[in-house]
Design an enzyme around this catalytic site. Sequence first.
Site, mmCIF file in Angstrom:
data_model
loop_
_atom_site.group_PDB
_atom_site.id
_atom_site.type_symbol
_atom_site.label_atom_id
_atom_site.label_comp_id
_atom_site.label_asym_id
_atom_site.label_seq_id
_atom_site.Cartn_x
_atom_site.Cartn_y
_atom_site.Cartn_z
ATOM 1 N N CYS A 1 -7.206 6.555 -7.456
ATOM 2 C CA CYS A 1 -5.730 6.565 -7.334
ATOM 3 C C CYS A 1 -5.313 6.772 -5.907
ATOM 4 O O CYS A 1 -5.799 7.657 -5.227
ATOM 5 C CB CYS A 1 -5.065 7.716 -8.057
ATOM 6 S SG CYS A 1 -5.738 8.238 -9.545
ATOM 7 N N GLU A 28 -4.297 -5.272 -5.553
ATOM 8 C CA GLU A 28 -5.530 -4.805 -6.161
ATOM 9 C C GLU A 28 -5.293 -4.376 -7.603
ATOM 10 O O GLU A 28 -4.237 -3.860 -7.953
ATOM 11 C CB GLU A 28 -6.112 -3.652 -5.337
ATOM 12 C CG GLU A 28 -6.608 -4.152 -3.981
ATOM 13 C CD GLU A 28 -7.227 -3.071 -3.104
ATOM 14 O OE1 GLU A 28 -8.181 -3.389 -2.399
ATOM 15 O OE2 GLU A 28 -6.756 -1.919 -3.116
ATOM 16 N N CYS A 77 4.435 -0.814 -1.126
ATOM 17 C CA CYS A 77 5.431 0.023 -1.799
ATOM 18 C C CYS A 77 6.508 0.372 -0.778
ATOM 19 O O CYS A 77 6.192 0.645 0.378
ATOM 20 C CB CYS A 77 4.772 1.303 -2.321
ATOM 21 S SG CYS A 77 5.871 2.339 -3.304
ATOM 22 N N CYS A 79 -5.899 -0.618 -14.420
ATOM 23 C CA CYS A 79 -4.843 -0.076 -13.567
ATOM 24 C C CYS A 79 -4.242 -1.244 -12.802
ATOM 25 O O CYS A 79 -4.923 -1.876 -11.995
ATOM 26 C CB CYS A 79 -5.461 0.946 -12.620
ATOM 27 S SG CYS A 79 -4.275 1.613 -11.460
ATOM 28 N N CYS A 105 5.242 8.019 0.131
ATOM 29 C CA CYS A 105 4.650 9.310 -0.220
ATOM 30 C C CYS A 105 3.538 9.592 0.790
ATOM 31 O O CYS A 105 2.698 8.722 1.051
ATOM 32 C CB CYS A 105 4.117 9.276 -1.640
ATOM 33 S SG CYS A 105 5.417 8.844 -2.822
ATOM 34 N N CYS A 114 -0.301 8.987 0.049
ATOM 35 C CA CYS A 114 -0.693 7.749 -0.638
ATOM 36 C C CYS A 114 -0.954 6.627 0.350
ATOM 37 O O CYS A 114 -0.115 6.324 1.194
ATOM 38 C CB CYS A 114 0.414 7.350 -1.613
ATOM 39 S SG CYS A 114 0.136 5.736 -2.379
HETATM 40 N N1 SAH Z 1 4.222 4.371 -7.596
HETATM 41 C C1 SAH Z 1 3.891 4.984 -8.829
HETATM 42 C C2 SAH Z 1 2.574 4.506 -9.406
HETATM 43 C C3 SAH Z 1 1.413 4.316 -8.470
HETATM 44 S S1 SAH Z 1 0.548 5.700 -7.880
HETATM 45 C C4 SAH Z 1 3.877 6.476 -8.683
HETATM 46 O O1 SAH Z 1 3.929 6.966 -7.574
HETATM 47 O O2 SAH Z 1 3.849 7.150 -9.713
HETATM 48 C C5 SAH Z 1 -0.420 6.379 -9.227
HETATM 49 C C6 SAH Z 1 -0.681 7.859 -9.048
HETATM 50 O O3 SAH Z 1 -1.627 8.153 -8.004
HETATM 51 C C7 SAH Z 1 0.583 8.634 -8.678
HETATM 52 O O4 SAH Z 1 0.687 9.827 -9.398
HETATM 53 C C8 SAH Z 1 0.354 8.911 -7.219
HETATM 54 O O5 SAH Z 1 1.154 9.959 -6.781
HETATM 55 C C9 SAH Z 1 -1.122 9.191 -7.192
HETATM 56 N N2 SAH Z 1 -1.713 9.138 -5.855
HETATM 57 C C10 SAH Z 1 -1.283 8.434 -4.785
HETATM 58 N N3 SAH Z 1 -2.100 8.643 -3.727
HETATM 59 C C11 SAH Z 1 -3.071 9.485 -4.132
HETATM 60 C C12 SAH Z 1 -4.226 10.035 -3.501
HETATM 61 N N4 SAH Z 1 -4.535 9.738 -2.261
HETATM 62 N N5 SAH Z 1 -4.999 10.863 -4.232
HETATM 63 C C13 SAH Z 1 -4.703 11.124 -5.527
HETATM 64 N N6 SAH Z 1 -3.645 10.622 -6.163
HETATM 65 C C14 SAH Z 1 -2.823 9.808 -5.482
HETATM 66 FE FE1 SF4 Z 2 4.576 4.232 -3.731
HETATM 67 FE FE2 SF4 Z 2 2.268 5.511 -3.430
HETATM 68 FE FE3 SF4 Z 2 4.533 6.902 -3.630
HETATM 69 FE FE4 SF4 Z 2 3.582 5.631 -5.785
HETATM 70 S S1 SF4 Z 2 2.591 7.334 -4.701
HETATM 71 S S2 SF4 Z 2 5.725 5.655 -5.051
HETATM 72 S S3 SF4 Z 2 2.665 3.805 -4.799
HETATM 73 S S4 SF4 Z 2 3.991 5.491 -1.965
#
Ligand code: SAH
Ligand code: SF4
Length: 394
Positions: free
Chosen positions: A370, A117, A137, A130, A141, A144
């Site tokens: 995000c 996406e 991934c 974006c 996390c 996420c």
């Molecule tokens: N993998 C990279 C980039 C992608 S995520 C990273 O983790 O930095 C982009 C941003 O969105 C990151 O700061 C991530 O922690 C945040 N993010 C992920 N899931 C989210 C959610 N459910 N609500 C708000 N921010 C989120």
């Molecule tokens: Fe991967 Fe989501 Fe963690 Fe970014 S926030 S490193 S996309 S699992």
Amino acid sequence: MTDATAPITQDVLTLPRKLPEGDRMNLVGLTRDQLREALIAAGTAEKQAKMRVGQIWQWIYHWGVRDFSAMTNLAKDYRAMLAEKFTIDVPEIVSKQVSADGTRKYLLRIAGGHEVETVYIPEENRGTLCISSQVGCTLTCSFCHTGTQKLVRNLTAGEIVGQVMVARDDLGEWPEPGAPKDETRLVSNIVLMGMGEPLYNFENVRDAMKVVMDGEGLSLSRRRITLSTSGVVPEIARAAEEIGCLLAVSFHATTDEVRDKLVPINKRWNIETLLNALREYPRLSNSERITFEYVMLKGVNDTDEDAKRLVKLIRGIPAKINLIPFNEWPGAPYQRSDWERIEAFADIVYKAGYASPIRTPRGEDIMAACGQLKSATERARKSRAEIAAEAGLG
Ligand code: SAH
Ligand code: SF4
């Protein structure tokens, strides 16, 4: 270095650059040097190669041309040779959703039938794209949605650049020959904040950004590109030196205990190790400040004490703190902090001398905010499983 037991792998499939004999090679995403080599291998005379690279580059990245026959400053038989040996391929748009707030989410299909996406976020005086760096991934996390997706593969440089080209196609942003130069760009900024961990796909992300920054093509300045990482410490200095874009870091917690749970890569490179790498970044990349992303999770990381610890931890690092209200997704184990809590947190950070913008969730109605990205097929698979479970079949 802390506990290195966490099984964090970056051992994911990357497609080979060179295709088997007989297949045409996609030129999108090749660096200038690689394009030169490819043209020479296809029979272009060495002394002409540099000029040909310049011409083809402009057609692809300045004019957005996809068809060799439109490259009118090249001889006809040369164009025919190009068409026989090469392609100009970008990902295919499977679906496009437009949010009530104008945010556009594209589901793109790439080689192998995989999907990623890409999200376009229009704002008053800029437009941010974006983009994704991986399908899914490898990291997990806990807040996420992408982290719950099983399937992972690295995107090629061409698939990363291709996302920018597809967005320009859809927005109708390629220049018209002879038309006055339009200074307001629709895609004016790029954030590597889609699916995937960009620093676990370093070479492809670097090469793609080199193409995007090249002044004779897409021509976006390195200060309009932000790479977000969860904290892949050994690659941070390399990103400064070899890409030189702005850096954002998914910080999200102020103690190792909490960060281990939210951002499991912290078990390998803890807060202190991460901060040491970040301290060096502005000097190495000659950029001003780092963005600390901090997702606001109710009752998990959002107290006044957290805010105070945060400003203490980052003291001395030129920084901006981007507070992200948690975006919910089906089955998410967290809730968004209350608005007053987020404001109180922002206030402490602000009074300590840091800009502390609260990121407005965009495109929530189409799950484009995000951390909500996950390919539709993956979602469909999950809901089929859910249906089966409900029917007592699972
Ligand atoms: N993998 C990279 C980039 C992608 S995520 C990273 O983790 O930095 C982009 C941003 O969105 C990151 O700061 C991530 O922690 C945040 N993010 C992920 N899931 C989210 C959610 N459910 N609500 C708000 N921010 C989120
Ligand atoms: Fe991967 Fe989501 Fe963690 Fe970014 S926030 S490193 S996309 S699992």
